[in-house]
Every structure is written in C-alpha cells, then in structure tokens.
Enzyme design. Structure first.
Site, PDB file in Angstrom:
ATOM      1  CB  CYS A  65       3.484  -2.683  13.309  1.00  0.00           C
ATOM      2  SG  CYS A  65       3.504  -2.301  11.553  1.00  0.00           S
ATOM      3  CD  GLU A 121      -2.931  -1.270   2.212  1.00  0.00           C
ATOM      4  OE1 GLU A 121      -4.037  -1.745   1.938  1.00  0.00           O
ATOM      5  OE2 GLU A 121      -2.640  -0.871   3.349  1.00  0.00           O
ATOM      6  CB  CYS A 123       7.383  -5.875   8.185  1.00  0.00           C
ATOM      7  SG  CYS A 123       8.801  -5.172   9.066  1.00  0.00           S
ATOM      8  CB  CYS A 148       3.153   7.093   3.474  1.00  0.00           C
ATOM      9  SG  CYS A 148       3.713   5.862   4.640  1.00  0.00           S
ATOM     10  CB  CYS A 190       1.169   5.210  11.339  1.00  0.00           C
ATOM     11  SG  CYS A 190       1.619   6.819  10.878  1.00  0.00           S
ATOM     12  CB  CYS A 221       6.877  -3.607  15.783  1.00  0.00           C
ATOM     13  SG  CYS A 221       8.544  -3.220  15.203  1.00  0.00           S
TER      14      CYS A 221
END
Ligand code: SAH
Length: 386
Positions: A134, A107, A127, A120, A357, A131
């Site tokens: 996230c 995205e 990933c 962004c 975010c 974390c």
C-alpha cells in the site's frame, strides 16, 4: 528534521475560536442550541441546511430567524477542509486533493458506475500500519482526521455534483472508508462521521451502503460491534498467518483467526441477519495469487458469512510488486466460485489520475520516519505524485 519557522505565532486568543458545526453529532448540536437558549429541534433545521443543501453560510439559512443567524455567525461556523486540487479521469472517476490544517493532505475519490456512485473517503493523514503493498503506508503517519474533515469529504463531493432535489437521483449512493488511513485507529471521529452519513437529517445513506474497511484492529472492531450498523469489509489478502504476517504487520498482533472471530461478532450484533462481510483480497503476482492459496482461502472461509472481492494489485513507484495477469486472476476466481462463494473482481478505475486502491498518497508530513526508510529502499526514484 524539518526547519523550524522563525515567524512569530499569532496569538491564539486574538480572535475567539468559532465552533465548527460540520461533523458535530446531532445530539451535541441539540445541546449547543439549548445552550444558546434555543429549542433542540433547531439542530435538525441546521442539519438540513448543512448536509441536504450544502450551505456553509448562516446568512443563507432563510428559515432561521435573523437574530439567531447573527448569533450563530458570531460563535459558530460551518468549515469544510480546503480543496487543493481536483482531477477528473477519462472514465469519469474524480479525485480531490484535500488540504488539512497543520499541513499535509488527503485524497477522496468518486467512482461513478451504472446506477450508483461510490465515494471513497480517507480517515487519516497517512497510515501507521505499513502494509507492504500500500502506497499510503509507505508515506508514514501524520495524524487522525477530525469528524469534520471526514464528513467534509462527503460534503465537498456532494456539493460538487449539485445536491439532488428531494426524492431525486442521488450522485453519491455509497460511501466506503477505503481511502487513506486505518479507520479503526481513528475510532471516535470515524464513528461520528459514519453516523452522519447514515442519519436521515444529514446524508441518509443506507447502512448497507456505508462500508468501513479495516486491516484488522481487533479490539477496536469488537468495540464497534453494537455501536455502529455500517457494513464491514476486512482486508485479508492471505489465507494463512505466515504469509499475512509478511504482507501486513498488524497480523502479528491480531492474527487471522482473531480477526475472523471478531468480524463474525460484529455481524452477529447487527439486527438484520442477511448481511455479510466483504473479504478483500489484493492479488499480487507470484506472492498470493496461486491456485493452491485460492483453495486454502476457500477452506478458511468455509461457513463464514461473506462475499469475496478480489483486487488486482495497483502498482506504484515505491513497490516492486506486480499485478497478476488476467489468467491468474481468473484461475483464482474460478476456485472460489466453484467452492460456492460470491466473488467479484474490482475493476481498476481512475488509473490515469492515480486514484485506484492503494495509490492514494496525498501528502504526509511523516512523523514516523517510515517514508524516508522506504524512499531509500525504493526500486525507482520517481516521487509520489501529490
Ligand atoms: N486501512 C483500511 C482501508 C484502506 S485500503 C484497510 O486496510 O482495509 C482499502 C483497500 O485497498 C484495502 O483492502 C487495501 O488492502 C487495498 N489496497 C491497498 N493498497 C493496494 C494496492 N496497491 N493495490 C490494490 N489494493 C490495495
């Protein structure tokens, strides 16, 4: 396990592969032009068509001679990734779902603000860092994006807005590598794409306005110093290792002191002295948002050249974390402000299209099996939106 397709693979030598010129460093494109018997400056000419004009069809590159255009069309291409969907938020934020080769998608989000527009950009499909706050991390990891797929996100967004006339108002003034993925774990492709963002023959965005955000892969950050002039943001989220270990597994390998020292070395390697590191701190209710931790953060960052960006946590289905109330955010902000720091609070944009975010998930064919583990432990069963 995924079912294997029984279809016969198409012979890869049936059509000779064309070289994708999108994402190719300028020096490499110069060599490529020389290999075709052309002068190196042809690369600049092509750059202007590709990046300034958003042209992907050699036939439209009218100041390139017809014979060369035909030769290029035979051996090369300008191939951005495919847009699978586009969403526009009530607040003007736009999000593109971009399909990449091999399945999966990432995205890209555009956030318009007064006098500026921030894009962004994602650097990986999924990933690996996991974390705890996230949603991309919960999807697991599939693969790195190529330089073409990273700069292609800028290309797609720039073209969607209509490219500005020379000297005219730009729609994209800033690019942040804060989408899906850990940019420093896709080092070469990210550096190549950032070079194109900052190269005047490509997008020519100021180095102060291209920002790489990292969770803290220290050896890669050390390598970046001296190689790139992009601005740096570090995702800190906790003022001590005990808490940061819990939020970000990467901290167990590269603890806070090592990260801050490395970030300082990066800034020291820059030629202009006035630049500072952006310290990102996602505020999670009752976890890292207390006044005591704000004081600890103020003490930790004393003497470190930075500004602090507080990000109230953005919730997503597989997380039980909550966003703190306004008062808690203000109290945290006050402590840092009183201690003399420049502190901003990131306003949440694009909420209605899950573009904030940590809400970017795309679709990831997880190679790490992490997503299944997280799904099993999820507090509610709604699937990720993509
Ligand atoms: N991997 C890079 C960039 C991706 S995330 C990094 O860690 O910096 C961009 C920023 O959003 C990071 O500071 C990240 O910690 C933060 N973030 C991630 N999930 C979030 C969430 N759910 N709410 C608020 N901020 C989040």
């Amino acid at each position: 396990m995924r079912a294997m397709s029984s279809a016969k693979p198409i012979a890869s030598d049936a059509v000779p592969a064309r070289v994708n010129l999108l994402g190719m460093p300028r020096a490499r494109l110069e060599e490529f032009m020389v290999s075709l018997g052309e002068k190196p400056w042809r690369a600049q000419q092509l750059f202007k068509w590709i990046y300034h004009q958003g042209v992907d069809d050699f036939a439209r590159m009218t100041d390139v001679g017809r014979a060369l255009r035909e030769r290029l069309a035979a051996c090369a291409e300008v191939r951005p990734p495919q847009v699978a969907a586009e969403h526009v938020s009530a607040d003007g934020t736009r999000k593109w779902l971009i399909r990449v080769d091999g399945g999966g998608s990432v995205e890209t989000v555009f956030i318009p603000e007064h006098g500026r527009g921030t894009l962004c950009v994602s650097s990986q499909v999924g990933c690996a860092l996991d974390c705890s706050f996230c949603s991309t991390g919960k999807q697991g990891f599939q693969r790195d994006l190529s330089a073409a797929e990273i700069i292609g996100q800028v290309w797609i967004a720039a073209r969607a807005f209509g490219l500005p006339k020379r000297g005219g108002q730009r729609s994209i003034t800033n690019v942040v590598l804060m989408g899906m993925g850990e940019p420093l774990l896709n080092f070469d492709n990210v550096v190549a794409a950032m070079d194109l963002m900052m190269d005047d023959f490509a997008y020519g965005i100021s180095k102060r306005r291209v920002t790489l955000s990292t969770a803290g892969v220290v050896p890669a950050l050390d390598r970046l110093a001296g190689l790139s002039e992009a601005s740096l943001a570090i995702s800190l989220h906790a003022p001590n290792d005990a808490l940061r270990d819990r939020l970000m597994p990467v901290n167990r390998r590269f603890p806070i002191r090592a990260l801050l020292d490395s970030a300082r070395r990066y800034m020291d390697a820059q030629t202009d002295v006035k630049r500072v590191v952006t310290v990102e701190y996602t505020l999670i209710k009752d976890l890292n948002d207390s006044v005591a931790l704000a004081h600890e953060l103020a003490a930790l960052l004393r003497g470190f050249p930075c500004k602090i960006n507080l990000i109230p946590f953005n919730p997503f289905p597989q997380s039980s974390y909550e966003r703190p109330g306004r008062n808690a955010v203000s109290r945290f902000w006050n402590v840092l402000n009183d201690a003399g720091y420049r502190v901003t609070v990131r306003t949440t944009r694009g909420d209605d299209i899950d573009a904030a975010c940590g809400q970017l998930v795309g679709s990831v064919r997880d190679r790490t099996r992490r997503s299944a583990r997280h799904r099993a432990a999820a507090p509610c069963s709604r699937e990720a939106h993509a």
